[in-house]
Design a protein around this motif. Structure first.
Motif, PDB file in Angstrom:
ATOM      1  N   ASP A  53      -7.074   0.889  -6.779  1.00  0.00           N
ATOM      2  CA  ASP A  53      -5.449   1.299  -7.608  1.00  0.00           C
ATOM      3  C   ASP A  53      -6.084   2.457  -7.653  1.00  0.00           C
ATOM      4  OD1 ASP A  53      -4.018  -0.641  -6.427  1.00  0.00           O
ATOM      5  OD2 ASP A  53      -3.960  -0.884  -8.454  1.00  0.00           O
ATOM      6  N   ALA A  54      -6.911   2.946  -8.415  1.00  0.00           N
ATOM      7  CA  ALA A  54      -7.139   3.983  -9.111  1.00  0.00           C
ATOM      8  C   ALA A  54      -7.684   5.297  -7.656  1.00  0.00           C
ATOM      9  CB  ALA A  54      -8.426   4.549 -10.382  1.00  0.00           C
ATOM     10  N   SER A  55      -8.559   4.440  -6.682  1.00  0.00           N
ATOM     11  CA  SER A  55      -9.357   5.493  -6.121  1.00  0.00           C
ATOM     12  C   SER A  55      -8.154   6.440  -5.377  1.00  0.00           C
ATOM     13  CB  SER A  55     -10.405   4.349  -4.859  1.00  0.00           C
ATOM     14  OG  SER A  55     -10.811   5.412  -4.610  1.00  0.00           O
ATOM     15  N   ILE A  56      -7.473   5.240  -4.668  1.00  0.00           N
ATOM     16  CA  ILE A  56      -6.172   5.452  -3.877  1.00  0.00           C
ATOM     17  C   ILE A  56      -4.729   6.704  -5.162  1.00  0.00           C
ATOM     18  CG2 ILE A  56      -3.721   5.187  -3.290  1.00  0.00           C
ATOM     19  CD1 ILE A  56      -5.271   2.061  -2.665  1.00  0.00           C
ATOM     20  N   GLU A  57      -4.936   6.811  -6.144  1.00  0.00           N
ATOM     21  CA  GLU A  57      -4.427   7.922  -6.974  1.00  0.00           C
ATOM     22  C   GLU A  57      -5.257   8.945  -6.286  1.00  0.00           C
ATOM     23  OE1 GLU A  57      -1.553   8.063  -8.180  1.00  0.00           O
ATOM     24  OE2 GLU A  57      -1.214   6.372  -7.091  1.00  0.00           O
ATOM     25  N   ARG A  58      -6.616   9.071  -7.213  1.00  0.00           N
ATOM     26  CA  ARG A  58      -7.279   9.571  -7.247  1.00  0.00           C
ATOM     27  C   ARG A  58      -7.055  10.723  -5.372  1.00  0.00           C
ATOM     28  NH1 ARG A  58     -10.895   6.379  -9.588  1.00  0.00           N
ATOM     29  NH2 ARG A  58     -12.039   5.846  -8.158  1.00  0.00           N
ATOM     30  N   LYS A  59      -7.354  10.196  -4.560  1.00  0.00           N
ATOM     31  CA  LYS A  59      -7.063   9.979  -3.142  1.00  0.00           C
ATOM     32  C   LYS A  59      -5.718  11.457  -3.038  1.00  0.00           C
ATOM     33  CE  LYS A  59     -10.767   7.261  -1.371  1.00  0.00           C
ATOM     34  NZ  LYS A  59     -11.612   8.108  -1.511  1.00  0.00           N
ATOM     35  N   LYS A  60      -4.531  10.310  -3.354  1.00  0.00           N
ATOM     36  CA  LYS A  60      -3.482  11.011  -2.988  1.00  0.00           C
ATOM     37  C   LYS A  60      -3.419  12.717  -4.071  1.00  0.00           C
ATOM     38  CE  LYS A  60      -0.982   7.231  -2.694  1.00  0.00           C
ATOM     39  NZ  LYS A  60       0.174   5.981  -2.806  1.00  0.00           N
ATOM     40  N   LYS A  61      -4.111  12.404  -5.072  1.00  0.00           N
ATOM     41  CA  LYS A  61      -3.942  14.299  -5.811  1.00  0.00           C
ATOM     42  C   LYS A  61      -4.669  14.407  -5.109  1.00  0.00           C
ATOM     43  CE  LYS A  61      -2.835  11.674 -10.399  1.00  0.00           C
ATOM     44  NZ  LYS A  61      -3.049  11.553 -12.067  1.00  0.00           N
ATOM     45  N   ARG A  62      -5.474  14.670  -4.961  1.00  0.00           N
ATOM     46  CA  ARG A  62      -6.673  15.151  -3.723  1.00  0.00           C
ATOM     47  C   ARG A  62      -6.794  15.997  -2.243  1.00  0.00           C
ATOM     48  NH1 ARG A  62     -12.122  12.162  -5.226  1.00  0.00           N
ATOM     49  NH2 ARG A  62     -11.769  11.346  -3.299  1.00  0.00           N
ATOM     50  N   GLY A  63      -5.153  15.071  -2.006  1.00  0.00           N
ATOM     51  CA  GLY A  63      -4.307  14.940  -0.930  1.00  0.00           C
ATOM     52  C   GLY A  63      -5.439  14.849   0.328  1.00  0.00           C
ATOM     53  N   ASP A  64      -6.236  13.931   0.702  1.00  0.00           N
ATOM     54  CA  ASP A  64      -7.046  13.078   0.862  1.00  0.00           C
ATOM     55  C   ASP A  64      -5.930  13.145   2.713  1.00  0.00           C
ATOM     56  OD1 ASP A  64      -9.198  13.959  -0.586  1.00  0.00           O
ATOM     57  OD2 ASP A  64     -10.104  11.501  -0.643  1.00  0.00           O
ATOM     58  N   ASP A  65      -6.566  12.770   3.543  1.00  0.00           N
ATOM     59  CA  ASP A  65      -6.483  12.403   4.966  1.00  0.00           C
ATOM     60  C   ASP A  65      -5.722  10.984   4.526  1.00  0.00           C
ATOM     61  OD1 ASP A  65      -6.130  12.439   7.530  1.00  0.00           O
ATOM     62  OD2 ASP A  65      -6.977  11.144   7.937  1.00  0.00           O
ATOM     63  N   GLU A  94      -5.464   8.480   7.037  1.00  0.00           N
ATOM     64  CA  GLU A  94      -5.674   7.343   6.872  1.00  0.00           C
ATOM     65  C   GLU A  94      -6.454   6.739   6.246  1.00  0.00           C
ATOM     66  OE1 GLU A  94      -8.873   7.066  11.205  1.00  0.00           O
ATOM     67  OE2 GLU A  94      -7.079   8.934  11.562  1.00  0.00           O
ATOM     68  N   VAL A  95      -7.523   7.764   5.643  1.00  0.00           N
ATOM     69  CA  VAL A  95      -8.500   7.401   4.317  1.00  0.00           C
ATOM     70  C   VAL A  95      -7.834   6.139   3.186  1.00  0.00           C
ATOM     71  CG1 VAL A  95      -9.801   7.323   3.104  1.00  0.00           C
ATOM     72  CG2 VAL A  95     -10.242   9.005   5.047  1.00  0.00           C
ATOM     73  N   ILE A  96      -6.880   6.386   3.203  1.00  0.00           N
ATOM     74  CA  ILE A  96      -5.795   6.248   1.689  1.00  0.00           C
ATOM     75  C   ILE A  96      -5.446   5.002   3.043  1.00  0.00           C
ATOM     76  CG2 ILE A  96      -3.461   6.474   1.277  1.00  0.00           C
ATOM     77  CD1 ILE A  96      -4.433   9.667   0.484  1.00  0.00           C
ATOM     78  N   ALA A  97      -4.967   5.229   3.802  1.00  0.00           N
ATOM     79  CA  ALA A  97      -4.595   3.210   4.552  1.00  0.00           C
ATOM     80  C   ALA A  97      -5.098   2.678   4.670  1.00  0.00           C
ATOM     81  CB  ALA A  97      -3.954   4.043   5.924  1.00  0.00           C
ATOM     82  N   LYS A  98      -6.556   2.580   4.625  1.00  0.00           N
ATOM     83  CA  LYS A  98      -7.779   1.934   4.964  1.00  0.00           C
ATOM     84  C   LYS A  98      -7.992   2.040   3.153  1.00  0.00           C
ATOM     85  CE  LYS A  98      -9.944   4.831   8.516  1.00  0.00           C
ATOM     86  NZ  LYS A  98     -11.278   4.404   9.361  1.00  0.00           N
ATOM     87  N   TRP A  99      -8.153   2.135   2.709  1.00  0.00           N
ATOM     88  CA  TRP A  99      -8.117   1.969   0.638  1.00  0.00           C
ATOM     89  C   TRP A  99      -6.355   0.607   0.493  1.00  0.00           C
ATOM     90  CZ3 TRP A  99     -11.620   1.609  -2.673  1.00  0.00           C
ATOM     91  CH2 TRP A  99     -12.623   2.378  -2.410  1.00  0.00           C
ATOM     92  N   GLN A 100      -5.678   1.224   1.199  1.00  0.00           N
ATOM     93  CA  GLN A 100      -4.417   0.524   0.040  1.00  0.00           C
ATOM     94  C   GLN A 100      -4.526  -0.957   1.848  1.00  0.00           C
ATOM     95  OE1 GLN A 100      -2.466   1.489  -1.451  1.00  0.00           O
ATOM     96  NE2 GLN A 100      -1.656  -0.620  -1.194  1.00  0.00           N
ATOM     97  N   SER A 101      -5.110  -1.051   2.788  1.00  0.00           N
ATOM     98  CA  SER A 101      -5.313  -1.662   3.304  1.00  0.00           C
ATOM     99  C   SER A 101      -6.626  -3.070   2.952  1.00  0.00           C
ATOM    100  CB  SER A 101      -5.802  -1.539   5.281  1.00  0.00           C
ATOM    101  OG  SER A 101      -4.897  -1.281   5.382  1.00  0.00           O
ATOM    102  N   TYR A 102      -7.834  -2.466   2.073  1.00  0.00           N
ATOM    103  CA  TYR A 102      -8.457  -2.976   1.303  1.00  0.00           C
ATOM    104  C   TYR A 102      -8.011  -3.822  -0.162  1.00  0.00           C
ATOM    105  CZ  TYR A 102     -11.558  -3.577  -2.133  1.00  0.00           C
ATOM    106  OH  TYR A 102     -13.281  -4.128  -2.994  1.00  0.00           O
ATOM    107  N   ARG A 103      -7.175  -2.501  -0.177  1.00  0.00           N
ATOM    108  CA  ARG A 103      -6.732  -3.447  -2.110  1.00  0.00           C
ATOM    109  C   ARG A 103      -6.194  -4.462  -1.864  1.00  0.00           C
ATOM    110  NH1 ARG A 103      -2.576  -5.038  -4.763  1.00  0.00           N
ATOM    111  NH2 ARG A 103      -2.116  -4.050  -6.374  1.00  0.00           N
ATOM    112  N   ASP A 104      -4.633  -4.145  -1.098  1.00  0.00           N
ATOM    113  CA  ASP A 104      -3.929  -5.321  -0.733  1.00  0.00           C
ATOM    114  C   ASP A 104      -4.622  -6.844  -0.318  1.00  0.00           C
ATOM    115  OD1 ASP A 104      -1.699  -3.192  -0.875  1.00  0.00           O
ATOM    116  OD2 ASP A 104      -1.292  -3.425   1.091  1.00  0.00           O
TER     117      ASP A 104
END
Length: 75
Positions: free
Chosen positions: A23-35, A37-47
């Motif tokens: 959850d924290a990593s996803i938020e950091r990636k969103k704030k940085r404006g990461d790709d 696709e990368v965020i979606a992979k982290w969301q899948s892992y999280r779920d």
């Protein structure tokens, strides 16, 4: 040897910490404006990890927590 209940609690705690980290990593990636696709992979892992934690907590995977002898006949 620790019992299934203690094993279940330890594994669930570990998985829930992984979810918190994700959850924290996803938020950091969103704030940085990461790709996305990368965020979606982290969301899948999280779920998936959250789902696994729920299965462990409910006892659905207790056979996975039994002593190694339970796995010898199934291989």
């Amino acid at each position: 040897m620790i019992g299934i209940e203690e094993r279940r609690k330890l594994i669930e705690l570990f998985l829930r910490r992984c979810v918190t980290y994700a959850d924290a990593s996803i938020e950091r990636k969103k704030k940085r404006g990461d790709d996305e696709e990368v965020i979606a992979k982290w969301q899948s892992y999280r779920d998936f990890t959250e789902h696994a934690a729920e299965e462990v907590a409910s006892g659905d995977l207790d056979t996975w927590l039994e002593d190694d002898q339970a796995f010898e006949s199934g291989s």
